[in-house]
Design a protein around this motif. Structure first.
Motif, PDB file in Angstrom:
ATOM      1  N   GLU A  21      16.820  -0.916  38.652  1.00 41.53           N
ATOM      2  CA  GLU A  21      17.075  -0.115  37.456  1.00 41.53           C
ATOM      3  C   GLU A  21      17.686  -0.976  36.347  1.00 41.53           C
ATOM      4  OE1 GLU A  21      19.128   4.169  36.334  1.00 41.53           O
ATOM      5  OE2 GLU A  21      19.036   3.526  38.429  1.00 41.53           O
ATOM      6  N   ILE A  22      18.594  -1.875  36.705  1.00 42.42           N
ATOM      7  CA  ILE A  22      19.186  -2.773  35.711  1.00 42.42           C
ATOM      8  C   ILE A  22      18.109  -3.637  35.076  1.00 42.42           C
ATOM      9  CG2 ILE A  22      20.679  -4.806  35.437  1.00 42.42           C
ATOM     10  CD1 ILE A  22      22.593  -3.519  37.456  1.00 42.42           C
ATOM     11  N   LEU A  23      17.220  -4.184  35.892  1.00 43.29           N
ATOM     12  CA  LEU A  23      16.148  -5.025  35.363  1.00 43.29           C
ATOM     13  C   LEU A  23      15.217  -4.246  34.435  1.00 43.29           C
ATOM     14  CD1 LEU A  23      15.260  -7.197  38.486  1.00 43.29           C
ATOM     15  CD2 LEU A  23      16.505  -7.895  36.441  1.00 43.29           C
ATOM     16  N   GLN A  24      14.910  -3.005  34.801  1.00 45.89           N
ATOM     17  CA  GLN A  24      14.054  -2.178  33.953  1.00 45.89           C
ATOM     18  C   GLN A  24      14.713  -1.920  32.600  1.00 45.89           C
ATOM     19  OE1 GLN A  24      13.378   1.274  36.358  1.00 45.89           O
ATOM     20  NE2 GLN A  24      11.605   0.395  37.413  1.00 45.89           N
ATOM     21  N   LEU A  25      16.009  -1.593  32.635  1.00 42.52           N
ATOM     22  CA  LEU A  25      16.710  -1.331  31.383  1.00 42.52           C
ATOM     23  C   LEU A  25      16.807  -2.589  30.527  1.00 42.52           C
ATOM     24  CD1 LEU A  25      19.566   1.066  32.558  1.00 42.52           C
ATOM     25  CD2 LEU A  25      17.520   1.643  31.263  1.00 42.52           C
ATOM     26  N   MET A  26      16.976  -3.736  31.153  1.00 42.36           N
ATOM     27  CA  MET A  26      17.026  -4.990  30.398  1.00 42.36           C
ATOM     28  C   MET A  26      15.674  -5.276  29.733  1.00 42.36           C
ATOM     29  SD  MET A  26      19.301  -7.420  32.826  1.00 42.36           S
ATOM     30  CE  MET A  26      20.769  -8.046  32.047  1.00 42.36           C
ATOM     31  N   ASP A  27      14.593  -4.951  30.435  1.00 39.81           N
ATOM     32  CA  ASP A  27      13.264  -5.108  29.831  1.00 39.81           C
ATOM     33  C   ASP A  27      13.104  -4.181  28.630  1.00 39.81           C
ATOM     34  OD1 ASP A  27      12.468  -7.072  31.602  1.00 39.81           O
ATOM     35  OD2 ASP A  27      11.375  -5.689  32.927  1.00 39.81           O
ATOM     36  N   GLU A  28      13.595  -2.957  28.761  1.00 33.78           N
ATOM     37  CA  GLU A  28      13.530  -2.020  27.641  1.00 33.78           C
ATOM     38  C   GLU A  28      14.329  -2.530  26.445  1.00 33.78           C
ATOM     39  OE1 GLU A  28      14.108   2.229  28.240  1.00 33.78           O
ATOM     40  OE2 GLU A  28      13.551   1.972  30.346  1.00 33.78           O
ATOM     41  N   LYS A  50      12.325  -5.134  24.696  1.00 33.41           N
ATOM     42  CA  LYS A  50      11.267  -4.525  23.891  1.00 33.41           C
ATOM     43  C   LYS A  50      11.835  -3.930  22.611  1.00 33.41           C
ATOM     44  CE  LYS A  50       8.284  -3.375  27.797  1.00 33.41           C
ATOM     45  NZ  LYS A  50       7.766  -2.290  28.640  1.00 33.41           N
ATOM     46  N   LEU A  51      12.973  -3.257  22.742  1.00 34.38           N
ATOM     47  CA  LEU A  51      13.588  -2.658  21.558  1.00 34.38           C
ATOM     48  C   LEU A  51      14.063  -3.731  20.574  1.00 34.38           C
ATOM     49  CD1 LEU A  51      15.593   0.337  23.069  1.00 34.38           C
ATOM     50  CD2 LEU A  51      13.602   0.449  21.578  1.00 34.38           C
ATOM     51  N   ASN A  52      14.557  -4.849  21.080  1.00 33.59           N
ATOM     52  CA  ASN A  52      14.952  -5.943  20.186  1.00 33.59           C
ATOM     53  C   ASN A  52      13.745  -6.490  19.431  1.00 33.59           C
ATOM     54  OD1 ASN A  52      17.758  -6.094  20.461  1.00 33.59           O
ATOM     55  ND2 ASN A  52      17.591  -7.252  22.364  1.00 33.59           N
ATOM     56  N   LYS A  53      12.624  -6.588  20.118  1.00 31.36           N
ATOM     57  CA  LYS A  53      11.394  -7.031  19.455  1.00 31.36           C
ATOM     58  C   LYS A  53      10.980  -6.010  18.400  1.00 31.36           C
ATOM     59  CE  LYS A  53       6.639  -8.494  20.344  1.00 31.36           C
ATOM     60  NZ  LYS A  53       6.130  -7.821  19.171  1.00 31.36           N
ATOM     61  N   ASN A  54      11.060  -4.722  18.752  1.00 31.54           N
ATOM     62  CA  ASN A  54      10.742  -3.673  17.781  1.00 31.54           C
ATOM     63  C   ASN A  54      11.686  -3.728  16.583  1.00 31.54           C
ATOM     64  OD1 ASN A  54       8.682  -2.736  19.386  1.00 31.54           O
ATOM     65  ND2 ASN A  54       9.824  -0.996  20.208  1.00 31.54           N
ATOM     66  N   LEU A  55      12.950  -4.048  16.837  1.00 29.75           N
ATOM     67  CA  LEU A  55      13.929  -4.138  15.756  1.00 29.75           C
ATOM     68  C   LEU A  55      13.585  -5.274  14.797  1.00 29.75           C
ATOM     69  CD1 LEU A  55      16.600  -3.111  14.543  1.00 29.75           C
ATOM     70  CD2 LEU A  55      17.777  -4.746  16.004  1.00 29.75           C
ATOM     71  N   THR A  56      13.228  -6.419  15.344  1.00 28.02           N
ATOM     72  CA  THR A  56      12.865  -7.536  14.466  1.00 28.02           C
ATOM     73  C   THR A  56      11.605  -7.207  13.666  1.00 28.02           C
ATOM     74  OG1 THR A  56      11.679  -8.622  16.267  1.00 28.02           O
ATOM     75  CG2 THR A  56      13.944  -9.330  15.867  1.00 28.02           C
ATOM     76  N   ASP A  57      10.650  -6.516  14.302  1.00 26.52           N
ATOM     77  CA  ASP A  57       9.451  -6.080  13.580  1.00 26.52           C
ATOM     78  C   ASP A  57       9.819  -5.085  12.479  1.00 26.52           C
ATOM     79  OD1 ASP A  57       7.965  -7.665  15.254  1.00 26.52           O
ATOM     80  OD2 ASP A  57       7.235  -6.006  16.516  1.00 26.52           O
ATOM     81  N   LEU A 107      18.134   3.813  14.336  1.00 26.88           N
ATOM     82  CA  LEU A 107      17.754   4.513  15.560  1.00 26.88           C
ATOM     83  C   LEU A 107      17.521   3.517  16.698  1.00 26.88           C
ATOM     84  CD1 LEU A 107      16.975   7.212  16.927  1.00 26.88           C
ATOM     85  CD2 LEU A 107      14.624   6.733  16.226  1.00 26.88           C
ATOM     86  N   ILE A 108      16.830   2.447  16.405  1.00 27.38           N
ATOM     87  CA  ILE A 108      16.585   1.420  17.425  1.00 27.38           C
ATOM     88  C   ILE A 108      17.905   0.807  17.873  1.00 27.38           C
ATOM     89  CG2 ILE A 108      15.537  -0.839  17.851  1.00 27.38           C
ATOM     90  CD1 ILE A 108      13.220  -0.005  16.032  1.00 27.38           C
ATOM     91  N   LEU A 109      18.806   0.529  16.942  1.00 24.81           N
ATOM     92  CA  LEU A 109      20.110  -0.041  17.297  1.00 24.81           C
ATOM     93  C   LEU A 109      20.906   0.904  18.184  1.00 24.81           C
ATOM     94  CD1 LEU A 109      21.211  -1.740  13.941  1.00 24.81           C
ATOM     95  CD2 LEU A 109      20.689  -2.872  16.121  1.00 24.81           C
ATOM     96  N   LYS A 110      20.839   2.212  17.888  1.00 23.87           N
ATOM     97  CA  LYS A 110      21.541   3.188  18.729  1.00 23.87           C
ATOM     98  C   LYS A 110      20.942   3.226  20.135  1.00 23.87           C
ATOM     99  CE  LYS A 110      23.232   6.233  15.108  1.00 23.87           C
ATOM    100  NZ  LYS A 110      23.156   7.569  14.486  1.00 23.87           N
ATOM    101  N   SER A 126      22.932   2.364  23.495  1.00 23.64           N
ATOM    102  CA  SER A 126      22.954   3.315  24.613  1.00 23.64           C
ATOM    103  C   SER A 126      22.488   2.643  25.907  1.00 23.64           C
ATOM    104  CB  SER A 126      22.052   4.494  24.274  1.00 23.64           C
ATOM    105  OG  SER A 126      21.811   5.284  25.393  1.00 23.64           O
ATOM    106  N   LEU A 127      21.407   1.872  25.824  1.00 24.75           N
ATOM    107  CA  LEU A 127      20.909   1.188  27.010  1.00 24.75           C
ATOM    108  C   LEU A 127      21.904   0.139  27.513  1.00 24.75           C
ATOM    109  CD1 LEU A 127      17.112   0.739  26.200  1.00 24.75           C
ATOM    110  CD2 LEU A 127      18.151   2.298  27.837  1.00 24.75           C
ATOM    111  N   ASN A 128      22.563  -0.557  26.594  1.00 30.58           N
ATOM    112  CA  ASN A 128      23.564  -1.543  27.007  1.00 30.58           C
ATOM    113  C   ASN A 128      24.738  -0.878  27.727  1.00 30.58           C
ATOM    114  OD1 ASN A 128      22.275  -3.888  26.211  1.00 30.58           O
ATOM    115  ND2 ASN A 128      23.072  -3.770  24.128  1.00 30.58           N
TER     116      ASN A 128
END
Length: 142
Positions: A32-39, A42-49, A72-75, A79-81
């Motif tokens: 579960e930790i690994l899955q959340l880290m992957d998310e 992805k969100l960091n990539k979306n944020l830079t985009d 929204l992406i930062l929130k 939350s995931l962190n």
């Protein structure tokens, strides 16, 4: 020669089952930790985009929309962190529990080995006594 019967076999099996359950729970948390880290990646990539896209915005409405999207992406990332930190704490608790269960299981393994050695010693003692009796009988006959 009689067979060795370990009197704590059922307790040992229960300890082993508990250890296996603790291992599986720990691996589930790790997954579960690994899955959340992957998310989060992805969100960091979306944020830079999104930041790159907001630089292209021309109207105030577009700029506000893009900034709100970034927030929204930062929130979501925040939350995931927080979830990851909670899972890491849970992982540490489960790791300590697994260590304890492994120690308990190892104690019963050692106990079984000690009983088995004692059993072998007693069996050898009985066997030697019987052989001595047979030797004495043969000696007195001969």
């Amino acid at each position: 020669m009689t067979a060795f019967v370990y009197k704590y076999e059922t307790v040992k099996k229960v300890k082993e089952q508990k250890k296996n359950l603790a291992q599986s729970a720990l691996s589930d948390v790790e997954k579960e930790i690994l899955q959340l880290m992957d998310e989060v990646k992805k969100l960091n990539k979306n944020l830079t985009d999104a930041v790159f896209e907001s630089a292209k915005a021309k109207t105030i409405g577009e700029i506000l929309f893009k900034k709100n999207h970034e927030l929204l992406i930062l929130k979501k990332i925040d939350s995931l962190n927080k979830k990851i930190e909670q899972l890491k704490n849970k992982r540490e608790i489960l790791r300590q529990d697994l260590i304890q269960k492994t120690k308990e299981h190892k104690i019963f393994d050692t106990l079984e080995n000690n009983f088995k050695e004692q059993f072998k010693y007693e069996q050898n003692k009985k066997e030697n006594k019987q052989l001595d009796e047979i030797s004495v009988q043969k000696f007195t006959r001969g």
